[in-house]
Each structure stands twice: as structure tokens, then as C-alpha cells.
Design a protein around this motif. Structure first.
Motif, PDB file in Angstrom:
ATOM      1  N   ASP A 171       0.868  -1.386   0.034  1.00 49.73           N
ATOM      2  CA  ASP A 171       0.044  -0.041   0.132  1.00 49.73           C
ATOM      3  C   ASP A 171       0.875   1.165   0.175  1.00 49.73           C
ATOM      4  O   ASP A 171       0.512   2.127  -0.612  1.00 49.73           O
ATOM      5  CB  ASP A 171      -0.717  -0.005   1.289  1.00 49.73           C
ATOM      6  CG  ASP A 171      -1.845  -0.999   1.118  1.00 49.73           C
ATOM      7  OD1 ASP A 171      -3.009  -0.938   0.635  1.00 49.73           O
ATOM      8  OD2 ASP A 171      -1.678  -2.209   1.624  1.00 49.73           O
ATOM      9  N   THR A 172       1.968   1.427   0.716  1.00 41.04           N
ATOM     10  CA  THR A 172       2.772   2.355   0.699  1.00 41.04           C
ATOM     11  C   THR A 172       4.291   1.905   1.191  1.00 41.04           C
ATOM     12  O   THR A 172       4.460   0.872   1.648  1.00 41.04           O
ATOM     13  CB  THR A 172       2.226   3.265   1.833  1.00 41.04           C
ATOM     14  OG1 THR A 172       3.039   4.466   1.595  1.00 41.04           O
ATOM     15  CG2 THR A 172       2.558   2.884   3.220  1.00 41.04           C
ATOM     16  N   ALA A 173       5.290   2.920   0.805  1.00 36.94           N
ATOM     17  CA  ALA A 173       6.668   2.569   1.015  1.00 36.94           C
ATOM     18  C   ALA A 173       7.211   3.413   1.759  1.00 36.94           C
ATOM     19  O   ALA A 173       7.287   4.865   1.710  1.00 36.94           O
ATOM     20  CB  ALA A 173       7.562   2.271  -0.305  1.00 36.94           C
ATOM     21  N   TRP A 213       9.141  -1.412   3.858  1.00 37.51           N
ATOM     22  CA  TRP A 213      10.115  -0.617   4.570  1.00 37.51           C
ATOM     23  C   TRP A 213      11.576  -0.953   3.926  1.00 37.51           C
ATOM     24  O   TRP A 213      11.870  -2.238   3.763  1.00 37.51           O
ATOM     25  CB  TRP A 213      10.170  -0.750   6.055  1.00 37.51           C
ATOM     26  CG  TRP A 213       8.803  -0.394   6.694  1.00 37.51           C
ATOM     27  CD1 TRP A 213       7.859   0.334   6.195  1.00 37.51           C
ATOM     28  CD2 TRP A 213       8.689  -0.462   7.878  1.00 37.51           C
ATOM     29  NE1 TRP A 213       6.919   0.649   7.298  1.00 37.51           N
ATOM     30  CE2 TRP A 213       7.451  -0.009   8.477  1.00 37.51           C
ATOM     31  CE3 TRP A 213       9.404  -1.167   9.020  1.00 37.51           C
ATOM     32  CZ2 TRP A 213       6.804  -0.076   9.559  1.00 37.51           C
ATOM     33  CZ3 TRP A 213       8.735  -1.169  10.467  1.00 37.51           C
ATOM     34  CH2 TRP A 213       7.436  -0.629  10.783  1.00 37.51           C
ATOM     35  N   ALA A 214      12.310   0.193   3.933  1.00 34.58           N
ATOM     36  CA  ALA A 214      13.889  -0.202   3.412  1.00 34.58           C
ATOM     37  C   ALA A 214      14.335   1.140   3.743  1.00 34.58           C
ATOM     38  O   ALA A 214      13.999   2.202   4.263  1.00 34.58           O
ATOM     39  CB  ALA A 214      14.004  -0.266   2.017  1.00 34.58           C
ATOM     40  N   VAL A 215      15.894   0.844   4.069  1.00 38.31           N
ATOM     41  CA  VAL A 215      16.561   2.163   4.406  1.00 38.31           C
ATOM     42  C   VAL A 215      17.013   3.042   3.516  1.00 38.31           C
ATOM     43  O   VAL A 215      16.978   4.221   3.358  1.00 38.31           O
ATOM     44  CB  VAL A 215      17.927   1.389   5.136  1.00 38.31           C
ATOM     45  CG1 VAL A 215      18.963   2.758   5.419  1.00 38.31           C
ATOM     46  CG2 VAL A 215      18.137   0.455   6.326  1.00 38.31           C
ATOM     47  N   ALA A 224       4.404  -5.098   7.839  1.00 40.09           N
ATOM     48  CA  ALA A 224       5.426  -4.206   7.409  1.00 40.09           C
ATOM     49  C   ALA A 224       6.458  -5.309   6.631  1.00 40.09           C
ATOM     50  O   ALA A 224       6.646  -6.339   7.570  1.00 40.09           O
ATOM     51  CB  ALA A 224       5.861  -3.263   8.244  1.00 40.09           C
ATOM     52  N   LEU A 225       7.069  -4.988   5.545  1.00 43.83           N
ATOM     53  CA  LEU A 225       7.954  -5.835   4.945  1.00 43.83           C
ATOM     54  C   LEU A 225       9.409  -4.997   5.102  1.00 43.83           C
ATOM     55  O   LEU A 225       9.339  -3.606   4.927  1.00 43.83           O
ATOM     56  CB  LEU A 225       7.788  -6.115   3.630  1.00 43.83           C
ATOM     57  CG  LEU A 225       6.390  -6.682   3.181  1.00 43.83           C
ATOM     58  CD1 LEU A 225       6.148  -6.873   1.847  1.00 43.83           C
ATOM     59  CD2 LEU A 225       5.999  -7.847   3.957  1.00 43.83           C
ATOM     60  N   LEU A 226      10.549  -5.672   5.379  1.00 45.80           N
ATOM     61  CA  LEU A 226      11.945  -4.951   5.377  1.00 45.80           C
ATOM     62  C   LEU A 226      12.900  -5.469   4.559  1.00 45.80           C
ATOM     63  O   LEU A 226      12.893  -6.582   4.686  1.00 45.80           O
ATOM     64  CB  LEU A 226      12.176  -5.038   6.874  1.00 45.80           C
ATOM     65  CG  LEU A 226      13.336  -4.438   7.255  1.00 45.80           C
ATOM     66  CD1 LEU A 226      13.324  -2.899   6.978  1.00 45.80           C
ATOM     67  CD2 LEU A 226      13.920  -4.509   8.764  1.00 45.80           C
ATOM     68  N   GLN A 236       1.246  -4.930  12.873  1.00 40.61           N
ATOM     69  CA  GLN A 236       0.995  -5.877  13.938  1.00 40.61           C
ATOM     70  C   GLN A 236       1.958  -6.909  13.571  1.00 40.61           C
ATOM     71  O   GLN A 236       2.073  -7.906  14.469  1.00 40.61           O
ATOM     72  CB  GLN A 236      -0.633  -6.424  13.508  1.00 40.61           C
ATOM     73  CG  GLN A 236      -1.473  -5.463  14.075  1.00 40.61           C
ATOM     74  CD  GLN A 236      -2.690  -5.825  13.384  1.00 40.61           C
ATOM     75  OE1 GLN A 236      -2.963  -5.894  12.324  1.00 40.61           O
ATOM     76  NE2 GLN A 236      -3.502  -6.052  14.278  1.00 40.61           N
ATOM     77  N   ALA A 237       2.836  -7.001  12.565  1.00 41.99           N
ATOM     78  CA  ALA A 237       3.920  -8.011  12.408  1.00 41.99           C
ATOM     79  C   ALA A 237       4.940  -7.403  11.136  1.00 41.99           C
ATOM     80  O   ALA A 237       4.585  -6.614  10.721  1.00 41.99           O
ATOM     81  CB  ALA A 237       3.134  -9.280  11.689  1.00 41.99           C
ATOM     82  N   LEU A 238       6.136  -7.901  11.401  1.00 40.05           N
ATOM     83  CA  LEU A 238       7.269  -7.443  10.469  1.00 40.05           C
ATOM     84  C   LEU A 238       7.891  -8.625   9.805  1.00 40.05           C
ATOM     85  O   LEU A 238       8.076  -9.657  10.568  1.00 40.05           O
ATOM     86  CB  LEU A 238       8.319  -6.730  11.430  1.00 40.05           C
ATOM     87  CG  LEU A 238       9.512  -6.188  10.685  1.00 40.05           C
ATOM     88  CD1 LEU A 238       9.048  -5.207   9.793  1.00 40.05           C
ATOM     89  CD2 LEU A 238      10.677  -5.866  11.642  1.00 40.05           C
ATOM     90  N   LEU A 239       8.215  -8.739   8.480  1.00 42.55           N
ATOM     91  CA  LEU A 239       8.594  -9.532   7.891  1.00 42.55           C
ATOM     92  C   LEU A 239       9.910  -9.148   7.014  1.00 42.55           C
ATOM     93  O   LEU A 239       9.717  -8.065   6.265  1.00 42.55           O
ATOM     94  CB  LEU A 239       7.743 -10.370   6.762  1.00 42.55           C
ATOM     95  CG  LEU A 239       6.399 -10.886   7.249  1.00 42.55           C
ATOM     96  CD1 LEU A 239       5.453  -9.945   7.344  1.00 42.55           C
ATOM     97  CD2 LEU A 239       5.962 -12.177   6.437  1.00 42.55           C
TER      98      LEU A 239
END
Length: 234
Positions: free
Chosen positions: A76-78, A226-228, A196-198, A122-125
Motif C-alpha cells: 500500500d505504501t513504502a 520498509w527499506a533503509v 510491514a516488509l523490510l 502488527q507484524a514484521l517480515l
């Protein structure tokens, strides 16, 4: 996999030069590991497409890029605070290819600071490596970041699986990257509505897009990427 020793290294790095900027060693006025001048000089990803975080021309208004208007990503968003250039590029290469704990701790602090005051999922992958690739590298940078960010933000960490060892994405255009990653990921755990995905670096977003599709299949309704840092496109 991280060990207790890894987390002790994190603590040691934070205590190594208290009150000094990790970039220039100048005195810091806050508890952050950087001075204001170095923080401002970093290549911030502003403005950027709110959907895929693709960098946009300086001075323009952040809006959805043409690619996202034609084909919206599965997430949905970055949230990608920095651009992969300048001093940050060297920092990230030291983390990714030399497993530098100093570089990793700085990247983690920058990402955590950028996510401050944002609603937590609610969770991070983490974007997973194939087991064979992980053995070759001996270091999974996305997993390293995700384990620490999960602990600091108090978000449960869910492990995704890479179903096949896909060829390198390097040199592929956006369309070929998507095809290369089709059905590459699997999430066996039932996911909560918001996740969220990292990853460490986001190039075209194809990898995060493929993982987001697997998350939707596992029950997620809203997925953030999500990314740096984001690689500027030509």
C-alpha cells in the motif's frame, strides 16, 4: 541467525563513543549517534512517490509516479527515508558485503528514527534469502535488521520463506524483475491485517511486491514496504 554476541556488539557500539557523531566524531547535542550537520547532509529521499518511494525531482510535490499509476504495487505504501548514494552508499556496502556491525547499527538507527511517531504494524517480515544463498553469503542483512527493529519497536517478527533460488536481479529491468520473482515467496503463518516488509535497499520494488502478494495470500489486508534506502532510477 543472530546470536547473543551480536546484540552485545550492538550495545558496545552504542557505548563506544558516547556523545560523538558516528560520521565526523564531532560532539552531539542529542542522544542520537550523529550530529545535526551530518544528519542534514545525508541523501534524504524527499520528495518521493508515496506508493513505491521512487525519488522525484527536488522541489516537486510528492505524488504517485507514472509507473504506480499504471500498475499499483501489491503493497500500500513504502517508507524508505534515504537514497542509495553518496556516503550512505559506502555505509551500506560495508554492511552488506563486509557485515560491518558499525554500519548496520547506524543504518538501524537511521531507519528507527525515520519510523518514529508512525503507526506500527502488527507484524514484521524480512525479505528472505534462499537457504543456499544464505549459506554462501554467511550473512542475511535484511534478517539482521528485522530482528533488531522487531525488538526495538516491539513488533512480532514473522519468518517468510523463499521457495526457489531466483537468479540475480542485477541488470534486469522492472518487468523482468517481476517475472523473475513470480511465486518466489511463501508465508505459512496466518498474518494479522497490518504488516510491514523490510529490506535493506529497494531498487524497483519488485522483490517487496512479490513478498507483499504472498502476505495477502496469508491473510494480510494492508502491507507496508520498509527499506533503509532507495536506488535512484535513471
Amino acid at each position: 541467525m543472530s546470536t547473543i554476541h551480536d546484540f552485545k556488539v550492538d550495545d558496545w557500539l552504542r557505548r563506544l563513543l558516547p556523545g560523538r557523531c558516528a560520521f565526523c566524531l564531532a560532539a552531539c547535542e542529542s542522544t542520537a549517534p550523529w550530529c545535526q550537520a551530518c544528519h542534514l547532509a545525508l541523501p534524504w529521499n524527499l520528495p518521493a512517490c508515496p506508493a513505491c518511494a521512487e525519488p522525484q525531482p527536488a522541489g516537486s510535490r510528492a505524488r504517485r509516479c507514472g509507473r504506480c499509476l499504471q500498475r499499483a504495487p501489491a503493497f500500500d505504501t513504502a517508507r524508505v527515508p534515504l537514497r542509495y548514494e553518496g556516503e550512505l552508499r559506502g555505509l551500506m556496502q560495508g554492511f552488506k558485503f563486509q557485515a560491518s556491525p558499525r554500519a548496520g547499527s547506524l543504518m538501524l538507527a537511521l531507519l528507527e528514527d525515520a519510523l518514529r511517531d508512525k503507526p506500527c504494524p502488527q507484524a514484521l517480515l524480512a525479505v528472505p534469502l534462499h537457504p543456499r544463498r544464505a549459506r554462501q553469503r554467511g550473512f542475511d542483512q535484511a534478517r539482521w535488521l528485522a530482528e533488531r527493529l522487531s525488538a526495538r519497536l516491539d513488533i512480532p517478527l514473522v519468518v517468510a520463506q523463499r521457495r526457489r533460488d531466483t537468479p540475480s536481479q542485477r541488470g534486469l529491468d522492472r518487468k523482468r524483475r517481476r517475472g523473475n520473482l513470480r511465486a518466489a515467496f511463501r508465508v505459512e503463518t496466518a498474518l494479522p491485517p497490518e504488516v510491514a516488509l523490510l529490506d535493506d535497499v529497494m531498487t524497483t520494488g519488485a522483490t517487496l511486491d512479490a513478498l507483499a502478494r504472498a502476505c495477502h495470500q496469508a491473510g494480510a489486508e494492508r502491507v507496508e514496504a520498509w527499506a533503509v534506502a532507495r536506488t535512484p532510477l535513471p
